[in-house]
Design an enzyme around this catalytic site. Structure first.
Site, mmCIF file in Angstrom:
data_model
loop_
_atom_site.group_PDB
_atom_site.id
_atom_site.type_symbol
_atom_site.label_atom_id
_atom_site.label_comp_id
_atom_site.label_asym_id
_atom_site.label_seq_id
_atom_site.Cartn_x
_atom_site.Cartn_y
_atom_site.Cartn_z
ATOM 1 N N GLU A 41 0.837 -1.210 0.000
ATOM 2 C CA GLU A 41 0.000 0.000 0.000
ATOM 3 C C GLU A 41 0.869 1.257 0.000
ATOM 4 O O GLU A 41 0.559 2.228 -0.670
ATOM 5 C CB GLU A 41 -0.954 0.011 1.200
ATOM 6 C CG GLU A 41 -2.120 -0.958 1.065
ATOM 7 C CD GLU A 41 -3.013 -0.665 -0.131
ATOM 8 O OE1 GLU A 41 -3.051 0.482 -0.599
ATOM 9 O OE2 GLU A 41 -3.662 -1.604 -0.624
ATOM 10 N N CYS A 189 -13.420 0.393 -14.353
ATOM 11 C CA CYS A 189 -14.013 1.730 -14.174
ATOM 12 C C CYS A 189 -12.885 2.764 -14.244
ATOM 13 O O CYS A 189 -12.610 3.487 -13.300
ATOM 14 C CB CYS A 189 -14.762 1.803 -12.847
ATOM 15 S SG CYS A 189 -15.856 3.213 -12.765
ATOM 16 N N CYS A 196 -17.537 -0.070 -19.449
ATOM 17 C CA CYS A 196 -18.821 -0.424 -18.825
ATOM 18 C C CYS A 196 -19.368 -1.751 -19.349
ATOM 19 O O CYS A 196 -20.047 -2.479 -18.618
ATOM 20 C CB CYS A 196 -19.835 0.691 -19.038
ATOM 21 S SG CYS A 196 -19.275 2.263 -18.366
ATOM 22 N N CYS A 199 -18.401 -4.436 -17.056
ATOM 23 C CA CYS A 199 -18.547 -4.129 -15.629
ATOM 24 C C CYS A 199 -19.646 -4.982 -14.975
ATOM 25 O O CYS A 199 -20.787 -5.000 -15.454
ATOM 26 C CB CYS A 199 -18.877 -2.652 -15.461
ATOM 27 S SG CYS A 199 -19.073 -2.201 -13.737
ATOM 28 N N CYS A 205 -25.630 1.104 -11.975
ATOM 29 C CA CYS A 205 -24.793 2.306 -12.058
ATOM 30 C C CYS A 205 -25.562 3.479 -12.662
ATOM 31 O O CYS A 205 -25.943 3.448 -13.842
ATOM 32 C CB CYS A 205 -23.555 2.000 -12.901
ATOM 33 S SG CYS A 205 -22.474 3.425 -13.066
#
Ligand code: SF4
Length: 332
Positions: A41, A189, A196, A199, A205
């Site tokens: 991270e 995204c 899309c 997705c 959405c």
């Protein structure tokens, strides 16, 4: 309205398509080592997965545990970090490793992790969710974009997004869900051209339904980036070059460097410059002229020119050295 159904669809998509990364465990398996989650991270802040992966593997091979990392010297760690940029992260990484080693082990809650050096709201929530299965909402720019689009929000506040993530988060599956959101934001995204058609949550959405998903969230107005100028000295003697260490605080703090001038707003006239490196930092851009100089400047050390890759130079100075060495080849 985004429902638990969207979370279930997203999780299933993750199970079928998850990215195998060296800091992850596959979905449904015991959580990854918090040391690996934390290190990844920190490295991934402002840096791509492709750039981080080989560097992560090297770090882990050299320092397999937080205790091993905490016992390394600043110079060793900064040198291993060289080229990854954003060096304040490396200094925080060192401070954080030593604090965790002092405590004995990683704290396990987002609230406690948040107290450690260099760990903010996002990183503490991501570690708590992925390594300790806490139902914590990790909101970075990818997640913010996904949530803004799902809910059709033009200018969402972070707290608002965190509340939406909390609503959506399937209890007990925080780790997989967090990584599923990260993968969705990074690979489907996407900021400019969301895919899309691929997705798993497009039925839920609002931005997709409106026809212009890429318009969410509204772009932030760009700020002008100031420009600065500086000089780096190339002092070579008997196959070795003079290097210095930058002051511990400030930009590129503690990193190996070429000696040089302060960076100023006024352009510098360098009559005998070998070339100029243009480098873009977060808050300003820089033209750094590379100028030959006979005598060493400041406190430093001689480093073999043919072993410059071991000097731990950040990208700015590595490029400056390349200019000097290319010029030397042409002159020979
Ligand atoms: Fe993003 Fe398109 Fe999926 Fe909506 S449908 S979450 S805009 S990729």
């Amino acid at each position: 309205m985004v429902t638990a159904n969207a979370a279930a669809l997203l999780l299933q998509h993750y199970v079928d398509n998850f990215r195998r990364l060296p800091w992850r465990t596959p979905p449904g398996e015991p959580p990854a080592d918090p040391y690996r989650v934390w290190l990844s991270e920190v490295m991934l802040q402002q840096t791509t997965v492709a750039a981080v992966t080989p560097r992560f593997e090297r770090f882990i091979a050299r320092w397999p545990t937080i205790h091993a990392l905490a016992s390394a010297s600043d110079e060793e760690i900064l040198s291993e970090w060289a080229g990854l940029g954003y060096y304040a992260r490396a200094r925080n990484l060192i401070a954080c490793a030593r604090e965790i080693a002092r405590q004995g082990e990683f704290p396990t809650s987002a609230a406690e992790l948040r107290e450690l050096p260099g760990i903010g709201d996002y990183t503490s929530a991501a570690i708590a969710a992925i390594a300790f299965r806490e139902d914590a909402a990790a909101v970075d720019t990818n997640v913010l974009r996904v949530i803004a689009r799902l809910h059709g929000l033009r200018n969402p506040a972070k707290g608002e997004v965190a509340a939406f993530v909390q609503d959506m988060l399937p209890r007990g599956r925080a780790g997989d869900f967090t990584q599923a959101m990260m993968d969705l934001g990074a690979t489907i995204c996407r900021p400019k051209v969301p895919l899309c058609g691929q997705c798993p949550v497009r039925a839920c959405c609002l931005a997709f339904r409106g026809g212009t998903p890429e318009a969410f969230p509204a772009p932030k107005p760009r700020r002008e980036r100031p420009h600065r100028y500086g000089v780096a000295y190339w002092t070579e003697r008997g196959g070795r070059v003079w290097l210095v260490r930058r002051p511990a605080r400030g930009l590129l703090g503690g990193m190996a460097a070429l000696a040089g001038s302060e960076w100023a707003e006024a352009p510098i006239r360098g009559e005998n410059a070998l070339g100029t490196v243009r480098h873009v930092f977060t808050h300003f851009s820089l033209d750094l002229q590379v100028v030959p100089r006979a005598e060493p400047t400041g406190e430093g050390w001689w480093h073999p020119v043919d072993q410059l890759s071991t000097a731990g130079l950040p990208t700015l100075y590595r490029r400056a050295a390349e200019i000097a060495l290319t010029e030397a080849k042409h002159a020979a």
